[in-house]
Scaffold this motif. Structure first.
Motif, PDB file in Angstrom:
ATOM      1  N   ASN A 179       0.800  -1.218   0.000  1.00  0.00           N
ATOM      2  CA  ASN A 179       0.000   0.000   0.000  1.00  0.00           C
ATOM      3  C   ASN A 179       0.834   1.270   0.000  1.00  0.00           C
ATOM      4  OD1 ASN A 179      -2.679  -1.244   0.239  1.00  0.00           O
ATOM      5  ND2 ASN A 179      -2.013  -1.850   2.278  1.00  0.00           N
ATOM      6  N   GLY A 180       2.119   1.131   0.274  1.00  0.00           N
ATOM      7  CA  GLY A 180       2.950   2.315   0.431  1.00  0.00           C
ATOM      8  C   GLY A 180       2.696   2.963   1.769  1.00  0.00           C
ATOM      9  N   LEU A 181       2.721   4.265   1.825  1.00  0.00           N
ATOM     10  CA  LEU A 181       2.396   4.985   3.043  1.00  0.00           C
ATOM     11  C   LEU A 181       0.880   5.057   3.196  1.00  0.00           C
ATOM     12  CD1 LEU A 181       3.275   6.708   5.477  1.00  0.00           C
ATOM     13  CD2 LEU A 181       3.154   8.716   3.964  1.00  0.00           C
ATOM     14  N   GLU A 182       0.393   4.649   4.346  1.00  0.00           N
ATOM     15  CA  GLU A 182      -1.042   4.600   4.608  1.00  0.00           C
ATOM     16  C   GLU A 182      -1.346   5.475   5.820  1.00  0.00           C
ATOM     17  OE1 GLU A 182      -3.922   1.276   6.481  1.00  0.00           O
ATOM     18  OE2 GLU A 182      -2.984   0.670   4.599  1.00  0.00           O
ATOM     19  N   VAL A 183      -2.195   6.477   5.643  1.00  0.00           N
ATOM     20  CA  VAL A 183      -2.550   7.400   6.715  1.00  0.00           C
ATOM     21  C   VAL A 183      -4.070   7.447   6.834  1.00  0.00           C
ATOM     22  CG1 VAL A 183      -2.389   9.758   7.592  1.00  0.00           C
ATOM     23  CG2 VAL A 183      -0.488   8.781   6.264  1.00  0.00           C
ATOM     24  N   THR A 184      -4.571   7.161   8.039  1.00  0.00           N
ATOM     25  CA  THR A 184      -6.004   7.236   8.340  1.00  0.00           C
ATOM     26  C   THR A 184      -6.228   8.304   9.396  1.00  0.00           C
ATOM     27  OG1 THR A 184      -6.300   4.871   7.866  1.00  0.00           O
ATOM     28  CG2 THR A 184      -8.029   5.966   9.135  1.00  0.00           C
ATOM     29  N   LEU A 185      -7.138   9.219   9.105  1.00  0.00           N
ATOM     30  CA  LEU A 185      -7.457  10.297  10.036  1.00  0.00           C
ATOM     31  C   LEU A 185      -8.954  10.256  10.322  1.00  0.00           C
ATOM     32  CD1 LEU A 185      -6.248  12.666  11.584  1.00  0.00           C
ATOM     33  CD2 LEU A 185      -6.876  14.133   9.660  1.00  0.00           C
ATOM     34  N   PRO A 186      -9.381   9.624  11.442  1.00  0.00           N
ATOM     35  CA  PRO A 186     -10.815   9.481  11.727  1.00  0.00           C
ATOM     36  C   PRO A 186     -11.419  10.778  12.265  1.00  0.00           C
ATOM     37  CG  PRO A 186      -9.537   8.476  13.470  1.00  0.00           C
ATOM     38  CD  PRO A 186      -8.540   8.930  12.438  1.00  0.00           C
ATOM     39  N   TYR A 187     -12.688  10.983  11.947  1.00  0.00           N
ATOM     40  CA  TYR A 187     -13.471  12.118  12.441  1.00  0.00           C
ATOM     41  C   TYR A 187     -14.714  11.550  13.129  1.00  0.00           C
ATOM     42  CZ  TYR A 187     -10.665  15.126   9.393  1.00  0.00           C
ATOM     43  OH  TYR A 187      -9.633  15.776   8.791  1.00  0.00           O
ATOM     44  N   TYR A 188     -14.902  11.900  14.385  1.00  0.00           N
ATOM     45  CA  TYR A 188     -16.047  11.394  15.152  1.00  0.00           C
ATOM     46  C   TYR A 188     -17.143  12.452  15.202  1.00  0.00           C
ATOM     47  CZ  TYR A 188     -18.887   9.723  19.033  1.00  0.00           C
ATOM     48  OH  TYR A 188     -19.928   9.304  19.802  1.00  0.00           O
ATOM     49  N   LEU A 189     -18.375  12.025  14.935  1.00  0.00           N
ATOM     50  CA  LEU A 189     -19.532  12.931  14.918  1.00  0.00           C
ATOM     51  C   LEU A 189     -20.535  12.461  15.961  1.00  0.00           C
ATOM     52  CD1 LEU A 189     -20.024  13.129  11.048  1.00  0.00           C
ATOM     53  CD2 LEU A 189     -18.666  14.640  12.501  1.00  0.00           C
ATOM     54  N   ASN A 190     -20.718  13.266  16.999  1.00  0.00           N
ATOM     55  CA  ASN A 190     -21.685  12.953  18.046  1.00  0.00           C
ATOM     56  C   ASN A 190     -23.041  13.500  17.617  1.00  0.00           C
ATOM     57  OD1 ASN A 190     -22.885  12.165  20.397  1.00  0.00           O
ATOM     58  ND2 ASN A 190     -22.070  13.858  21.616  1.00  0.00           N
ATOM     59  N   LEU A 191     -23.817  12.673  16.926  1.00  0.00           N
ATOM     60  CA  LEU A 191     -25.071  13.152  16.329  1.00  0.00           C
ATOM     61  C   LEU A 191     -26.149  13.383  17.374  1.00  0.00           C
ATOM     62  CD1 LEU A 191     -25.123  10.776  13.240  1.00  0.00           C
ATOM     63  CD2 LEU A 191     -24.158  13.076  13.407  1.00  0.00           C
ATOM     64  N   SER A 192     -26.249  12.509  18.371  1.00  0.00           N
ATOM     65  CA  SER A 192     -27.232  12.631  19.446  1.00  0.00           C
ATOM     66  C   SER A 192     -26.783  11.685  20.559  1.00  0.00           C
ATOM     67  CB  SER A 192     -28.635  12.277  18.942  1.00  0.00           C
ATOM     68  OG  SER A 192     -28.723  10.899  18.633  1.00  0.00           O
ATOM     69  N   PRO A 193     -27.444  11.713  21.720  1.00  0.00           N
ATOM     70  CA  PRO A 193     -27.017  10.804  22.787  1.00  0.00           C
ATOM     71  C   PRO A 193     -27.063   9.327  22.420  1.00  0.00           C
ATOM     72  CG  PRO A 193     -28.409  12.533  23.683  1.00  0.00           C
ATOM     73  CD  PRO A 193     -28.450  12.680  22.183  1.00  0.00           C
ATOM     74  N   ASN A 194     -27.889   8.949  21.444  1.00  0.00           N
ATOM     75  CA  ASN A 194     -28.004   7.536  21.083  1.00  0.00           C
ATOM     76  C   ASN A 194     -27.630   7.254  19.629  1.00  0.00           C
ATOM     77  OD1 ASN A 194     -30.281   8.940  20.169  1.00  0.00           O
ATOM     78  ND2 ASN A 194     -31.503   7.053  20.100  1.00  0.00           N
ATOM     79  N   ARG A 195     -26.964   8.198  18.974  1.00  0.00           N
ATOM     80  CA  ARG A 195     -26.538   7.994  17.589  1.00  0.00           C
ATOM     81  C   ARG A 195     -25.213   8.714  17.368  1.00  0.00           C
ATOM     82  NH1 ARG A 195     -31.046   6.270  14.473  1.00  0.00           N
ATOM     83  NH2 ARG A 195     -32.988   6.435  15.673  1.00  0.00           N
ATOM     84  N   ASP A 196     -24.327   8.035  16.659  1.00  0.00           N
ATOM     85  CA  ASP A 196     -23.059   8.679  16.316  1.00  0.00           C
ATOM     86  C   ASP A 196     -22.553   8.130  14.990  1.00  0.00           C
ATOM     87  OD1 ASP A 196     -21.921   6.199  16.817  1.00  0.00           O
ATOM     88  OD2 ASP A 196     -20.974   6.782  18.685  1.00  0.00           O
ATOM     89  N   ALA A 197     -21.546   8.771  14.471  1.00  0.00           N
ATOM     90  CA  ALA A 197     -20.931   8.362  13.202  1.00  0.00           C
ATOM     91  C   ALA A 197     -19.444   8.665  13.280  1.00  0.00           C
ATOM     92  CB  ALA A 197     -21.564   9.089  12.020  1.00  0.00           C
ATOM     93  N   THR A 198     -18.662   7.855  12.567  1.00  0.00           N
ATOM     94  CA  THR A 198     -17.218   8.061  12.473  1.00  0.00           C
ATOM     95  C   THR A 198     -16.811   7.929  11.016  1.00  0.00           C
ATOM     96  OG1 THR A 198     -16.953   7.061  14.657  1.00  0.00           O
ATOM     97  CG2 THR A 198     -14.969   7.367  13.344  1.00  0.00           C
TER      98      THR A 198
END
Length: 334
Positions: free
Chosen positions: A9-28
């Motif tokens: 793959n060569g150089l592999e960089v992952t930069l996650p972003y966390y989204l707190n959508l509501s107290p019972n729902r989220d996304a990353t």
């Protein structure tokens, strides 16, 4: 962030972003740059409600520079409760799909089940009320083959329905405490060998078909604090409706196989001392007898049977096989 470096793959960089959508729902979001492949756009969405919960995860890499194709993967898990006219039913969905056979090899660090070579895709519903239990589902597999290390694809079950009736304590011949359990299973087994690499030898009993199994067991346990004895009688009935004729010329074989068993044991206990400490020493000898007559089943397809591992639990089983395609002839004392 996560950084990796390898010669694929060569150089592999992952930069996650966390989204707190509501107290019972989220996304990353998981955007990943692979210098030898391109950009991989991945994400995960989770939800949690009083009667259901789940997760959806997907990944898409447009125009992989090494493979020259679009790469994608999808994983969905959902479980919950649904109110129906006859009560409450539990449902579950487990979906795992990828776009090509090399996905498991090219993305080994993907933190989901998508890196497996055998991907489960199931939808199941369960219902129970009183002595009745009903389960129905479809079970499919996506098999990722490697020409250098192939393996036979397993059978899909499309569908599989199981009904269990266990009325509890019964009174027979003036005696209480009899246990009667009956189960019924209807399953359609299919597999597309042409779409995968089959390692099965020529002349093997590899055939699609429908199997109906009924198993009834009658038993009673007499016990005191110092001993117990449990006789049991089981009747196993099985019928196949196959899409092709087997090697012995049959297409719809049937079996009725009885099994008798006797399980008995003693419980000895005494107070003793060891290194100045008071202990209770227990000795539990157990005797298990089982008798099942011989029925030739070697010519049948094997949809879901395999031998148990040999351990303390399995040596006290009436049948040394798990599954319903092989019932061994046994006359043994353990």
């Amino acid at each position: 962030p996560t950084i990796n470096l390898d010669n694929k793959n060569g150089l592999e960089v992952t930069l996650p972003y966390y989204l707190n959508l509501s107290p019972n729902r989220d996304a990353t979001l998981y955007p990943t740059l692979r210098t030898k492949r391109g950009v991989d756009l991945a994400g995960e969405y989770r939800y949690l409600e009083p009667t259901y919960e789940g997760m959806v995860r997907g990944a898409f890499m447009p125009s992989d520079q090494l493979r020259g194709i679009n790469r994608w993967g999808l994983s969905v898990q959902h479980s919950g409760l649904v109110d129906v006219p006859v009560g409450r039913m539990s449902v579950g969905l487990n979906l795992n799909r990828v776009g090509d056979d090399n996905y498991w090899r090219d993305f080994p660090r993907t933190s989901t089940s998508l890196t497996s070579r055998l991907l489960a895709n199931n939808a199941v519903a369960h219902w129970g009320q009183g002595p009745w239990r009903v389960s129905a589902g479809v079970y499919r597999w996506q098999t990722l083959q490697d020409p250098l290390a192939p393996f036979p694809a397993p059978y899909d079950r499309l569908p599989s329905v199981t009904v269990i009736h266990s009325p509890g304590n019964l009174r027979i011949a003036g005696t209480q405490g009899w246990q009667w359990i009956s189960s019924f299973e209807l399953t359609r087994f299919t597999v597309d060998r042409a779409a995968s690499i089959s390692l099965l030898p020529n002349g093997s009993n590899d055939v699609n078909g429908t199997r109906v199994v009924g198993v009834s067991t009658l038993s009673k346990t007499w016990e005191t604090p110092g001993w117990y004895i449990k006789p049991s009688l089981q009747l196993h009935a099985r019928h196949y409706k196959l899409d092709a004729t087997l090697g012995n010329g049959t297409r719809n074989p049937s079996f009725v196989i009885p099994t008798t068993s006797l399980d008995a044991g003693l419980v000895y206990e005494r107070d003793t001392q060891l290194f100045g400490r008071s202990l209770v020493q227990t000795l539990e000898p157990r005797l298990y007898y089982v008798n099942t007559p011989y029925r030739d089943q070697a010519y049948l397809p094997n949809y879901d049977s395999a031998a148990f591992d040999f351990n303390l639990g399995t040596i006290f089983q009436p049948n040394p096989y798990v599954g319903n395609d092989r019932i061994a002839d046994v006359h043994s004392l353990t």
